[in-house]
Design a protein around this motif. Structure first.
Motif, PDB file in Angstrom:
ATOM      1  N   MET A   1     154.255 -17.350  25.043  1.00 56.42           N
ATOM      2  CA  MET A   1     153.387 -17.392  26.221  1.00 56.42           C
ATOM      3  C   MET A   1     152.092 -18.121  25.867  1.00 56.42           C
ATOM      4  O   MET A   1     151.417 -17.772  24.916  1.00 56.42           O
ATOM      5  CB  MET A   1     153.076 -15.962  26.671  1.00 56.42           C
ATOM      6  CG  MET A   1     152.291 -15.854  27.980  1.00 56.42           C
ATOM      7  SD  MET A   1     150.517 -16.117  27.867  1.00 56.42           S
ATOM      8  CE  MET A   1     150.044 -14.779  26.793  1.00 56.42           C
ATOM      9  N   ASP A   2     151.776 -19.172  26.612  1.00 52.52           N
ATOM     10  CA  ASP A   2     150.536 -19.908  26.412  1.00 52.52           C
ATOM     11  C   ASP A   2     149.442 -19.293  27.271  1.00 52.52           C
ATOM     12  O   ASP A   2     149.509 -19.335  28.509  1.00 52.52           O
ATOM     13  CB  ASP A   2     150.729 -21.382  26.769  1.00 52.52           C
ATOM     14  CG  ASP A   2     151.682 -22.092  25.823  1.00 52.52           C
ATOM     15  OD1 ASP A   2     151.674 -21.737  24.629  1.00 52.52           O
ATOM     16  OD2 ASP A   2     152.421 -22.986  26.279  1.00 52.52           O
ATOM     17  N   TRP A   3     148.421 -18.723  26.634  1.00 52.67           N
ATOM     18  CA  TRP A   3     147.326 -18.080  27.349  1.00 52.67           C
ATOM     19  C   TRP A   3     146.444 -19.109  28.052  1.00 52.67           C
ATOM     20  O   TRP A   3     146.009 -18.919  29.178  1.00 52.67           O
ATOM     21  CB  TRP A   3     146.519 -17.246  26.363  1.00 52.67           C
ATOM     22  CG  TRP A   3     145.325 -16.556  26.930  1.00 52.67           C
ATOM     23  CD1 TRP A   3     144.023 -16.799  26.614  1.00 52.67           C
ATOM     24  CD2 TRP A   3     145.295 -15.481  27.893  1.00 52.67           C
ATOM     25  NE1 TRP A   3     143.187 -15.959  27.320  1.00 52.67           N
ATOM     26  CE2 TRP A   3     143.947 -15.138  28.100  1.00 52.67           C
ATOM     27  CE3 TRP A   3     146.285 -14.790  28.585  1.00 52.67           C
ATOM     28  CZ2 TRP A   3     143.563 -14.127  28.973  1.00 52.67           C
ATOM     29  CZ3 TRP A   3     145.901 -13.785  29.468  1.00 52.67           C
ATOM     30  CH2 TRP A   3     144.562 -13.457  29.652  1.00 52.67           C
ATOM     31  N   LEU A   4     146.181 -20.228  27.380  1.00 51.49           N
ATOM     32  CA  LEU A   4     145.377 -21.288  27.977  1.00 51.49           C
ATOM     33  C   LEU A   4     146.274 -22.304  28.661  1.00 51.49           C
ATOM     34  O   LEU A   4     147.312 -22.694  28.125  1.00 51.49           O
ATOM     35  CB  LEU A   4     144.516 -21.974  26.925  1.00 51.49           C
ATOM     36  CG  LEU A   4     143.315 -21.194  26.411  1.00 51.49           C
ATOM     37  CD1 LEU A   4     142.558 -22.027  25.378  1.00 51.49           C
ATOM     38  CD2 LEU A   4     142.374 -20.806  27.551  1.00 51.49           C
ATOM     39  N   GLN A   5     145.851 -22.744  29.839  1.00 53.95           N
ATOM     40  CA  GLN A   5     146.623 -23.692  30.631  1.00 53.95           C
ATOM     41  C   GLN A   5     145.743 -24.866  31.062  1.00 53.95           C
ATOM     42  O   GLN A   5     144.575 -24.671  31.418  1.00 53.95           O
ATOM     43  CB  GLN A   5     147.158 -23.005  31.895  1.00 53.95           C
ATOM     44  CG  GLN A   5     148.210 -21.951  31.628  1.00 53.95           C
ATOM     45  CD  GLN A   5     149.480 -22.577  31.104  1.00 53.95           C
ATOM     46  OE1 GLN A   5     150.114 -23.386  31.769  1.00 53.95           O
ATOM     47  NE2 GLN A   5     149.844 -22.216  29.886  1.00 53.95           N
ATOM     48  N   PRO A   6     146.294 -26.088  31.050  1.00 58.63           N
ATOM     49  CA  PRO A   6     145.548 -27.201  31.650  1.00 58.63           C
ATOM     50  C   PRO A   6     145.319 -26.912  33.130  1.00 58.63           C
ATOM     51  O   PRO A   6     146.212 -26.423  33.818  1.00 58.63           O
ATOM     52  CB  PRO A   6     146.479 -28.398  31.460  1.00 58.63           C
ATOM     53  CG  PRO A   6     147.462 -27.986  30.413  1.00 58.63           C
ATOM     54  CD  PRO A   6     147.618 -26.500  30.542  1.00 58.63           C
ATOM     55  N   PHE A   7     144.131 -27.216  33.595  1.00 57.41           N
ATOM     56  CA  PHE A   7     143.812 -26.993  35.007  1.00 57.41           C
ATOM     57  C   PHE A   7     144.096 -28.287  35.775  1.00 57.41           C
ATOM     58  O   PHE A   7     143.200 -29.077  36.067  1.00 57.41           O
ATOM     59  CB  PHE A   7     142.357 -26.559  35.156  1.00 57.41           C
ATOM     60  CG  PHE A   7     142.023 -26.036  36.532  1.00 57.41           C
ATOM     61  CD1 PHE A   7     142.659 -24.923  37.035  1.00 57.41           C
ATOM     62  CD2 PHE A   7     141.073 -26.659  37.317  1.00 57.41           C
ATOM     63  CE1 PHE A   7     142.359 -24.435  38.302  1.00 57.41           C
ATOM     64  CE2 PHE A   7     140.755 -26.187  38.572  1.00 57.41           C
ATOM     65  CZ  PHE A   7     141.409 -25.069  39.070  1.00 57.41           C
ATOM     66  N   GLY A   8     145.384 -28.487  36.066  1.00 62.02           N
ATOM     67  CA  GLY A   8     145.803 -29.732  36.699  1.00 62.02           C
ATOM     68  C   GLY A   8     145.421 -30.915  35.829  1.00 62.02           C
ATOM     69  O   GLY A   8     145.506 -30.855  34.602  1.00 62.02           O
ATOM     70  N   ASN A   9     144.975 -31.979  36.491  1.00 64.13           N
ATOM     71  CA  ASN A   9     144.541 -33.179  35.777  1.00 64.13           C
ATOM     72  C   ASN A   9     143.027 -33.266  35.660  1.00 64.13           C
ATOM     73  O   ASN A   9     142.468 -34.350  35.470  1.00 64.13           O
ATOM     74  CB  ASN A   9     145.060 -34.432  36.499  1.00 64.13           C
ATOM     75  CG  ASN A   9     146.563 -34.546  36.433  1.00 64.13           C
ATOM     76  OD1 ASN A   9     147.211 -33.951  35.578  1.00 64.13           O
ATOM     77  ND2 ASN A   9     147.136 -35.313  37.355  1.00 64.13           N
ATOM     78  N   THR A  10     142.353 -32.126  35.750  1.00 63.85           N
ATOM     79  CA  THR A  10     140.886 -32.135  35.768  1.00 63.85           C
ATOM     80  C   THR A  10     140.259 -32.284  34.390  1.00 63.85           C
ATOM     81  O   THR A  10     139.070 -32.566  34.277  1.00 63.85           O
ATOM     82  CB  THR A  10     140.350 -30.828  36.384  1.00 63.85           C
ATOM     83  OG1 THR A  10     140.681 -29.723  35.502  1.00 63.85           O
ATOM     84  CG2 THR A  10     140.947 -30.579  37.759  1.00 63.85           C
ATOM     85  N   GLY A  11     141.031 -32.055  33.343  1.00 62.72           N
ATOM     86  CA  GLY A  11     140.477 -32.055  31.993  1.00 62.72           C
ATOM     87  C   GLY A  11     139.963 -30.698  31.554  1.00 62.72           C
ATOM     88  O   GLY A  11     139.585 -30.517  30.397  1.00 62.72           O
ATOM     89  N   LEU A  12     139.962 -29.723  32.459  1.00 61.29           N
ATOM     90  CA  LEU A  12     139.547 -28.356  32.122  1.00 61.29           C
ATOM     91  C   LEU A  12     140.761 -27.556  31.665  1.00 61.29           C
ATOM     92  O   LEU A  12     141.898 -27.884  31.984  1.00 61.29           O
ATOM     93  CB  LEU A  12     138.923 -27.675  33.339  1.00 61.29           C
ATOM     94  CG  LEU A  12     137.683 -28.332  33.947  1.00 61.29           C
ATOM     95  CD1 LEU A  12     137.293 -27.620  35.234  1.00 61.29           C
ATOM     96  CD2 LEU A  12     136.520 -28.335  32.950  1.00 61.29           C
ATOM     97  N   ALA A  13     140.496 -26.479  30.929  1.00 59.18           N
ATOM     98  CA  ALA A  13     141.546 -25.539  30.528  1.00 59.18           C
ATOM     99  C   ALA A  13     141.107 -24.138  30.918  1.00 59.18           C
ATOM    100  O   ALA A  13     139.947 -23.758  30.721  1.00 59.18           O
ATOM    101  CB  ALA A  13     141.805 -25.608  29.029  1.00 59.18           C
TER     102      ALA A  13
END
Length: 294
Positions: A1-13
C-alpha cells in the motif's frame, strides 16, 4: 500500500488520508486542544490538511499552530463567500478570500484553492473562475480547484480551467465516482474525496431526519449491502480511499485516537475485489436517480 499518492499532474503529493478541518475549527473546541490535534495529525504522517472559509476558526488555528511546519503538508482551502464588505461569488471576493486565507494561515502560497460548491451559472458567467486562474498566475495559489457535485462538477472537470476537484465519494454516493472521476483521471486532475464514511449512516437505528446522514441512511437501507464480515466503518473508508481516481480522502475529527484508527484502516489497503464490486453493483442497481450530496 502506497501511503503517498501523486495529486494528479499537479506535482504535489498527498497522503491517502487527509484531515478535514471542520471539527478543528469549531469554537466549542479548546484552542490548545486544537493545536495538539493538528500537530499530532502531522506527526502521524498525514500530508493533506483541507479547510474552508466557512469552517469557523479552522484557518486561524492552522496558521497559529502548524504554520511553522508548513513544508510538511499540502494545504487546501475554499473561497467564494462570507468576507465582510464583499458580495458573494464575485471576482473581488475570490481575491479577498485568498488574501484573508494567506494571512490567517500565515503562508505565502495556498497549495489547493477551491471554489466552494457554487452554482453552475456562477461558474459560467460571474468571472470567479477567471479570478482564481489569475491568483494562480500570480503565485498566490498552486492549484485552481472546484469543490462540488453533479452538473457543476461535470462542467468543472471538462472546462480545462481546474487542476483538481473535491467531491463526495462513498458507498452511498457514487455518482461522481462513476460519471466524472474517469474523466478527471484522463485529464490528470487531482481528486479529493469528501464524506468518505457517508456520515456513518449505519449507526442510526432510525432515519436521522434533518441530519447530514439522512439521505445516506435511506440509500444504505435500500442498497442492502452484505458487508461480508467487515466492520461498516472500515468497509466505507477503504472503499472510498481506494476508489479509482481518488488521490486522498478527508475525515474530520476532534479525537486523535479516532483519527489514528482511521489511519490504521486506510493502511490495510483496498477492500477485497469481490466486496468492492458488490458495493458498486448495489449502488448501480438502486441509485439511478440518486444525485451527489453537497
Amino acid at each position: 500500500m502506497d501511503w503517498l499518492q501523486p495529486f494528479g499532474n499537479t506535482g504535489l503529493a498527498v497522503s491517502r488520508l487527509g484531515l478535514g478541518g471542520g471539527h478543528v475549527g469549531s469554537p466549542s473546541m479548546d484552542d490548545k486542544d486544537a493545536g495538539r490535534l493538528l500537530n499530532a495529525i502531522l506527526d502521524s504522517g498525514v500530508k493533506l490538511i483541507d479547510t474552508a472559509r466557512g469552517y469557523d476558526l479552522s484557518e486561524e488555528r492552522i496558521g497559529r499552530h502548524i504554520s511553522h511546519r508548513r513544508s510538511e503538508y499540502v494545504l487546501s482551502t475554499k473561497v467564494g463567500y462570507s468576507v465582510d464588505g464583499f458580495e458573494d461569488w464575485t471576482p473581488a471576493i475570490i481575491d479577498a478570500g485568498i488574501e484573508r486565507a494567506l494571512k490567517l494561515m500565515k503562508t505565502e502560497v495556498i497549495d489547493i484553492c477551491h471554489l466552494h460548491s457554487c452554482p453552475l451559472d456562477v461558474l459560467k458567467n460571474s468571472g470567479v473562475v477567471e479570478a482564481l486562474v489569475k491568483a494562480k498566475e500570480a503565485g498566490k495559489i498552486k492549484v485552481a480547484a472546484y469543490s462540488g457535485e453533479n452538473e457543476e462538477l461535470g462542467w468543472a472537470v471538462r472546462s480545462g480551467q481546474f487542476q483538481s476537484v473535491q467531491t463526495s465519494v462513498n458507498i452511498c454516493d457514487q455518482l461522481s465516482l462513476n460519471q466524472w472521476l474517469p474523466v478527471a483521471a484522463e485529464k490528470g486532475l487531482g481528486v479529493i474525496g469528501k464524506r468518505p464514511v457517508a456520515n456513518m449512516a449505519w449507526t442510526y437505528p432510525e432515519r436521522p431526519v434533518g441530519q447530514y446522514a439522512d439521505e445516506y441512511w435511506v440509500r444504505w437501507r435500500a442498497m442492502g449491502i452484505d458487508p461480508q464480515g467487515v466492520d461498516w466503518h472500515e468497509l466505507a473508508l477503504r472503499f472510498s480511499a481506494y476508489a479509482p481516481g481518488v488521490c486522498s480522502v478527508i475525515v474530520g475529527t476532534k479525537d486523535m485516537a479516532h483519527f489514528e484508527a482511521n489511519v490504521g484502516i486506510v493502511q490495510k489497503g483496498p477492500l477485497p475485489t469481490e466486496l468492492f464490486l458488490a458495493v458498486k453493483e448495489a449502488f448501480t442497481k438502486h441509485g439511478a436517480t440518486w444525485t451527489g450530496q453537497i
